[in-house]
Structures are given as structure tokens and as C-alpha cells.
Design an enzyme around this catalytic site. Structure first.
Site, PDB file in Angstrom:
ATOM      1  N   PHE A 166       0.872  -1.177   0.000  1.00  0.00           N
ATOM      2  CA  PHE A 166       0.000   0.000   0.000  1.00  0.00           C
ATOM      3  C   PHE A 166       0.904   1.221   0.000  1.00  0.00           C
ATOM      4  O   PHE A 166       1.718   1.406   0.909  1.00  0.00           O
ATOM      5  CB  PHE A 166      -0.897   0.034   1.245  1.00  0.00           C
ATOM      6  CG  PHE A 166      -1.735   1.296   1.331  1.00  0.00           C
ATOM      7  CD1 PHE A 166      -3.085   1.266   1.016  1.00  0.00           C
ATOM      8  CD2 PHE A 166      -1.173   2.510   1.723  1.00  0.00           C
ATOM      9  CE1 PHE A 166      -3.857   2.430   1.087  1.00  0.00           C
ATOM     10  CE2 PHE A 166      -1.930   3.672   1.791  1.00  0.00           C
ATOM     11  CZ  PHE A 166      -3.281   3.624   1.477  1.00  0.00           C
ATOM     12  N   GLU A 167       0.766   2.039  -1.012  1.00  0.00           N
ATOM     13  CA  GLU A 167       1.484   3.309  -1.074  1.00  0.00           C
ATOM     14  C   GLU A 167       0.617   4.318  -1.798  1.00  0.00           C
ATOM     15  O   GLU A 167      -0.050   3.991  -2.774  1.00  0.00           O
ATOM     16  CB  GLU A 167       2.792   3.194  -1.874  1.00  0.00           C
ATOM     17  CG  GLU A 167       3.897   2.408  -1.258  1.00  0.00           C
ATOM     18  CD  GLU A 167       5.143   2.408  -2.135  1.00  0.00           C
ATOM     19  OE1 GLU A 167       6.250   2.468  -1.583  1.00  0.00           O
ATOM     20  OE2 GLU A 167       5.001   2.346  -3.378  1.00  0.00           O
TER      21      GLU A 167
END
Length: 284
Positions: A166-167
Site C-alpha cells: 500500500f502506497e
């Protein structure tokens, strides 16, 4: 499914495949060694190519040339709460360049020389580190809380990293000369292939050293899982307000012993609720 028009592209072979400067004999010996030691993804060439690509080439793709921000979405991830904001607008209006939801310890067997290489880079590029960096987040080792794990590594790096599956980030940070100098230095060392450097510690060390600590954001109100870890708002009222559907048997990694989030609260940009950003900019 997408609510608007979607575009698809093919990654060029030269951006994905193993660089020519990697010694094939040394590489093969490394693969065999990692397999013998049963290190996760230790024998996978494609995993190494993926980590190298995600560290140095995803932001160079023509498909992304007209964009300033990206949101990384992996196969198999789940989101347990409604998104009640535009994360890109939130980051832009608050000067954020990198956003995460989970932070934990890296496998030390996969990055034995990564920190030494980073130190060599800093020696060669002494002005790269931001004067208000989050270096304490990735170098302090004292216990934080009664159950926190502490690495016994002799290196200054404490193995804390942002879990990069997740970014949400600013593409212009990765396109900058300081990040490209950093990535190119790491890539030429061969550690992505002779060892098994992941893009998560590579991104995390870069963000922690090259950015102002206040340019990094923890999205504390996003419910998210990528096997085997889960994160979601601890507040019952927040879970109701965001219509979260969190399985009862799941444990929130945020305050478990192997989470680095408490260290981020202490040595990063502190603990701040996402709602505060909404109220400041009046768009909730």
C-alpha cells in the site's frame, strides 16, 4: 472495476529484466544459497525483477507521465472501510509526498548489506539527507511499549519499513535527482539480485532520509489487509462513521510487537488523525 476510463500498458523489457551489469555466475550462486537457507522468495528471479522495477522504474513509465500521484494496488488486497476523502487532494493540499498504512520489521536475511550501501551513498552524496529527516525512525532501537520487538542487528538500521504493497505517493519525489541518484547507486551495487532487497525497505529508507519527516503521512483511518496483516481504525466510533466491516477475529497490527508504527509516532511526524487534515482544508 473502475469508475472512469482505465488505461493499460506493457512494461518494456529493459525496465523489468535483470540489468547487464549483474554478474550471472554470482547471481546464480546467490539464488542457490537463498534456496538452501529457505529465505522467502529466495530463489525467485521474477521477484527480484519486480522489486528492482518497483524501486527504480515504475514512475518512469510513459503511462504515468501525465500524473503527479500514484496509488499502489496489489492483487488480493482488501479494504474494510469507506474512503470518505480524496487521498490525492489531501496529500497535495497538505504537502505530503509519501503515505502508508502499515509499518513493520523487514527480514534481515534479505538485506545484509543494504544499510552499508546506503551509508556509502550518503558519504558520496552528503547533501542528500534532509535536515528534518525521519532518520530516527529507521535507526533507533530502544523498546517502545511493553511488548515491542527490538532487532539484534549490529547495523544501525533497525529494519523498520513502510509496507509498500500500500502506497500513495508523489511521483515527482521518485523522479527527482536525489531519489534517482539513490536508486542508481543501490542498483549498481547489485544487492537487488545478489541478495534480495525488497522495494519496501528501499522506498522506506529513501523517504525517511530524503524527505522532511512531515512530508510522510500515516493513513490511520484506512481499513486494509494484504495477507497476513490487517490494519483498521481502533476507534469504534470511527469504524461506525466510516462503515468499516472488519472481521471480528482479525488483530490490528498497529500495536502488535512487530509493528513499527509506535516508533513512527515517536520519531516520525507524530500521531495525527486524518480528520484533522480535512477540517483544516474544509473539504469533508
Amino acid at each position: 472495476m473502475a469508475s472512469g476510463e482505465a488505461f493499460y500498458g506493457l512494461i518494456p523489457e529493459e525496465d523489468w529484466n535483470t540489468p547487464d551489469y549483474i554478474n550471472e555466475t554470482k547471481y546464480n550462486e546467490s539464488l542457490e544459497d537463498f534456496v538452501e537457507r529457505d529465505i522467502i522468495y529466495g530463489g525467485s528471479r521474477s521477484y527480484r525483477n519486480m522489486c528492482h522495477f518497483n524501486s527504480g522504474f515504475f514512475f518512469r513509465q510513459k503511462l504515468l507521465a501525465s500524473y503527479d500521484y500514484y496509488f499502489r494496488v496489489e492483487p488480493g488486497v482488501e479494504y474494510y472501510c469507506d474512503f470518505q476523502m480524496d487521498p490525492f487532494r489531501l496529500m497535495r493540499e497538505n504537502g505530503k509526498k509519501y503515505g502508508f498504512v502499515i509499518s513493520l520489521l523487514e527480514y534481515p536475511e534479505t538485506i545484509p548489506t543494504l544499510w552499508n550501501t546506503v551509508e556509502d551513498f550518503l558519504h558520496e552524496y552528503p547533501t542528500s539527507q534532509h535536515p528534518n529527516s525521519a532518520v530516527g525512525f529507521i535507526t533507533t532501537k530502544e523498546p517502545i511499549g511493553p511488548d515491542s520487538l527490538v532487532t539484534d542487528s549490529e547495523l544501525p538500521y533497525n529494519l523498520c519499513h513502510f509496507w509498500s504493497n500500500f502506497e500513495i505517493g508523489d511521483l515527482n519525489f521518485f523522479r527527482s535527482d536525489r531519489y534517482l541518484d539513490y536508486f542508481n547507486y543501490l542498483s549498481r551495487s547489485g544487492g537487488f539480485y545478489y541478495e534480495r532487497w525488497g522495494d519496501a525497505p528501499v522506498h522506506s529508507i529513501a523517504a525517511s532520509l530524503l524527505l522532511d519527516r512531515n512530508e510522510i503521512m500515516h493513513f490511520e483511518d484506512i481499513g486494509y489487509t494484504h495477507t497476513p496483516f490487517f490494519t483498521f481504525p481502533d476507534s469504534a466510533s470511527m469504524r461506525i462513521g466510516k462503515r468499516c466491516l472488519v472481521p471480528e477475529e482479525r488483530k490490528n497490527i498497529d500495536i502488535l510487537p512487530h509493528s513499527c508504527l509506535p516508533r513512527w509516532w515517536k520519531y516520525g511526524s507524530g500521531k495525527r488523525f486524518t480528520r484533522e487534515y480535512f477540517h483544516e482544508n474544509e473539504y469533508i
